[in-house]
Design a protein around this motif. Sequence first.
Motif, mmCIF file in Angstrom:
data_model
loop_
_atom_site.group_PDB
_atom_site.id
_atom_site.type_symbol
_atom_site.label_atom_id
_atom_site.label_comp_id
_atom_site.label_asym_id
_atom_site.label_seq_id
_atom_site.Cartn_x
_atom_site.Cartn_y
_atom_site.Cartn_z
ATOM 1 N N VAL A 234 0.836 -1.203 0.000
ATOM 2 C CA VAL A 234 0.000 0.000 0.000
ATOM 3 C C VAL A 234 0.868 1.249 0.000
ATOM 4 C CG1 VAL A 234 -1.646 1.343 1.371
ATOM 5 C CG2 VAL A 234 -1.991 -1.107 1.065
ATOM 6 N N ALA A 235 1.919 1.238 0.834
ATOM 7 C CA ALA A 235 2.832 2.390 0.858
ATOM 8 C C ALA A 235 3.479 2.603 -0.508
ATOM 9 C CB ALA A 235 3.899 2.185 1.928
ATOM 10 N N GLY A 236 3.829 1.494 -1.167
ATOM 11 C CA GLY A 236 4.428 1.602 -2.485
ATOM 12 C C GLY A 236 3.465 2.148 -3.519
ATOM 13 N N ALA A 237 2.205 1.682 -3.466
ATOM 14 C CA ALA A 237 1.203 2.159 -4.419
ATOM 15 C C ALA A 237 0.916 3.647 -4.221
ATOM 16 C CB ALA A 237 -0.077 1.347 -4.277
ATOM 17 N N LEU A 238 0.684 4.056 -2.969
ATOM 18 C CA LEU A 238 0.374 5.458 -2.705
ATOM 19 C C LEU A 238 1.586 6.353 -2.973
ATOM 20 C CD1 LEU A 238 -1.753 5.126 0.567
ATOM 21 C CD2 LEU A 238 -2.563 5.472 -1.763
ATOM 22 N N GLY A 239 2.763 5.901 -2.515
ATOM 23 C CA GLY A 239 3.965 6.687 -2.773
ATOM 24 C C GLY A 239 4.290 6.772 -4.255
ATOM 25 N N GLY A 240 4.118 5.646 -4.960
ATOM 26 C CA GLY A 240 4.344 5.655 -6.401
ATOM 27 C C GLY A 240 3.366 6.556 -7.125
ATOM 28 N N GLY A 241 2.103 6.564 -6.659
ATOM 29 C CA GLY A 241 1.107 7.435 -7.271
ATOM 30 C C GLY A 241 1.444 8.903 -7.089
ATOM 31 N N VAL A 242 1.888 9.275 -5.879
ATOM 32 C CA VAL A 242 2.273 10.666 -5.621
ATOM 33 C C VAL A 242 3.484 11.057 -6.473
ATOM 34 C CG1 VAL A 242 3.162 12.249 -3.874
ATOM 35 C CG2 VAL A 242 1.289 10.692 -3.303
ATOM 36 N N ALA A 243 4.479 10.157 -6.539
ATOM 37 C CA ALA A 243 5.679 10.444 -7.331
ATOM 38 C C ALA A 243 5.338 10.585 -8.815
ATOM 39 C CB ALA A 243 6.706 9.338 -7.124
ATOM 40 N N ALA A 244 4.487 9.676 -9.324
ATOM 41 C CA ALA A 244 4.086 9.757 -10.732
ATOM 42 C C ALA A 244 3.299 11.033 -10.998
ATOM 43 C CB ALA A 244 3.252 8.523 -11.112
ATOM 44 N N GLY A 245 2.473 11.428 -10.033
ATOM 45 C CA GLY A 245 1.715 12.661 -10.191
ATOM 46 C C GLY A 245 2.616 13.879 -10.262
ATOM 47 N N ALA A 246 3.652 13.903 -9.405
ATOM 48 C CA ALA A 246 4.585 15.024 -9.441
ATOM 49 C C ALA A 246 5.317 15.092 -10.783
ATOM 50 C CB ALA A 246 5.585 14.888 -8.300
ATOM 51 N N LEU A 247 5.708 13.936 -11.296
ATOM 52 C CA LEU A 247 6.378 13.900 -12.600
ATOM 53 C C LEU A 247 5.417 14.307 -13.725
ATOM 54 C CD1 LEU A 247 8.454 10.594 -12.258
ATOM 55 C CD2 LEU A 247 9.331 12.950 -12.264
ATOM 56 N N ALA A 248 4.128 13.910 -13.599
ATOM 57 C CA ALA A 248 3.144 14.282 -14.617
ATOM 58 C C ALA A 248 2.942 15.794 -14.641
ATOM 59 C CB ALA A 248 1.822 13.572 -14.345
ATOM 60 N N VAL A 249 2.847 16.410 -13.456
ATOM 61 C CA VAL A 249 2.689 17.869 -13.386
ATOM 62 C C VAL A 249 3.925 18.560 -13.972
ATOM 63 C CG1 VAL A 249 2.534 19.829 -11.811
ATOM 64 C CG2 VAL A 249 1.110 17.815 -11.430
ATOM 65 N N ARG A 250 5.097 18.070 -13.611
ATOM 66 C CA ARG A 250 6.340 18.663 -14.130
ATOM 67 C C ARG A 250 6.384 18.587 -15.650
ATOM 68 N NH1 ARG A 250 12.484 16.504 -12.713
ATOM 69 N NH2 ARG A 250 13.613 18.068 -13.934
ATOM 70 N N ARG A 251 6.019 17.427 -16.190
ATOM 71 C CA ARG A 251 6.058 17.268 -17.643
ATOM 72 C C ARG A 251 4.977 18.125 -18.312
ATOM 73 N NH1 ARG A 251 9.262 13.751 -20.468
ATOM 74 N NH2 ARG A 251 8.682 13.547 -22.649
ATOM 75 N N ALA A 252 3.797 18.218 -17.659
ATOM 76 C CA ALA A 252 2.722 19.022 -18.227
ATOM 77 C C ALA A 252 3.117 20.494 -18.322
ATOM 78 C CB ALA A 252 1.461 18.868 -17.380
ATOM 79 N N LEU A 253 3.848 20.991 -17.331
ATOM 80 C CA LEU A 253 4.263 22.393 -17.340
ATOM 81 C C LEU A 253 5.226 22.699 -18.484
ATOM 82 C CD1 LEU A 253 4.751 22.964 -13.503
ATOM 83 C CD2 LEU A 253 2.903 23.852 -14.951
ATOM 84 N N ARG A 254 5.860 21.659 -19.024
ATOM 85 C CA ARG A 254 6.806 21.850 -20.122
ATOM 86 C C ARG A 254 6.155 21.698 -21.499
ATOM 87 N NH1 ARG A 254 12.097 18.397 -17.993
ATOM 88 N NH2 ARG A 254 12.569 19.711 -16.176
ATOM 89 N N GLN A 255 4.869 21.297 -21.508
ATOM 90 C CA GLN A 255 4.188 21.062 -22.775
ATOM 91 C C GLN A 255 3.369 22.285 -23.177
ATOM 92 O OE1 GLN A 255 4.649 18.148 -24.464
ATOM 93 N NE2 GLN A 255 5.981 17.433 -22.803
#
Length: 463
Positions: A234-255
């Motif tokens: 569960v910690a891995g899923a939630l932590g992975g989701g938060v990390a992926a979300g941060a990367l998605a926002v970062r990439r979106a800001l560059r598009q």
Amino acid sequence: MTATAGGGWSARRLAVVAAAGAAEFLATLDFTVVNVAFPAMQRALGGVSLTTLSWVLTGYAVVFAAVLLPAGGLADRLGRRRLFLAGVGVFTLGSLCCAVATSPLALVAARALQATGGGAMVPLAVAVALPEFPAERHGSVIGTLSALGPLASASGPSIGGALVSGFGWRAVFWVQVPIGLAIVLLTLAAREERAAERRPLPDVAEVGLVALTAGLLVLGIVQGPDWGWASPAVAGALGGGVAAGALAVRRALRQEHPLLDLELLRRPAAAAGNAALLLIGFVQYTFLLGNVLFLSSLWGWSSARVGAALSPGPLVAVAASVLAGRLGRRLGWRAIAGGGSLVVAAGCAWLALTAGQRPAYVAVLLPGLLMVQGFASGAAVAMNAAVLAAAGERLGTASAMTFLSRTFASALGTAGLAVLLTGQRLGDFRLAWTAMTACSAAAAAASLGLPARDAEPAPAAGQ
């Protein structure tokens, strides 16, 4: 986003609304009847464990959440009718695969295919229907379509029970195939709509990160009660989701034209509406399941009696959804969303203060049931309509966002009950109703960010 002139009901409009309504009804019915068919599935598939079979539901929820935003963003670029038709087709194919599955693994895989189609079909139904009508009719259309969810929830157990008893568990999937084909035929009458500004296809990496974010977060929330909130999975899923979300926002800001439309969330109506939808959705899902547990465990009622006792709620929700949609232009979405949320809070508080060990259905449970389920549905229609009214040509993305909010609300509601009702004592239920009261009041506060009246649709970026 264009609208056909005039407010009358042409044959094309009837066909399109029927297709959108059937899609809404089918998706809700699917969830309900699959729950009813669970015991029969377990017996027919060689006594597979409940943990393994639970992925029929968990896998669907995870994939559905992952597909929502990519499907909405692609629909605004490629055409909403086109993506809706693709979603219906994949959902129908998934239903067929479920019906012929011969092993647990095949069934779970078929459900994942179904969810892939559902993630495009469900949010784009309203996005296909709205452009057929002038803006002043949008609230009525949204209210009418929203009413079909409670109707499917109310009729699902009886339909599912009849199908399983008469024809076996596979019938709950077989019956979805002709409905899906009928939706495809009806949707052919719809006009194609996409954003006027021709945008390139989204970045593949961003699409993957957005899907991974939603899927991992839903997985962690849904499985938290079973796997343990402190477990590595569960910690891995939630932590992975938060990390992926941060990367998605970062990439979106560059598009230049990102899939994760942060500009849309900067609009007050979209941000406030989605926050309010998440909060009121949490109450809706938690309240229904909590009452089932309360009536069966504390009052000792049978399943049939519990079903009969709770049946007025969805019926009132149908009427409330339609009425809220029709009154929205007159009273304003803020008034309906905020006022409805406050009545929901009052209903939850009433049960927290008055419900006891001794059955008192008419005097105690029924008033709370009608206040919560009826007014929550009306408030949700207003919140959804406000978000879509502010979306302009990003209608597909905005609709996907509202359904993602509801998906998280469902997952959080189920997980929240597992935490609050550990012992299923009266004090636990009162604590749960108190938490629902607080969430409803917070939804009312979030609704203050909605416009008092509909504004003109926002123009597309660059126009």
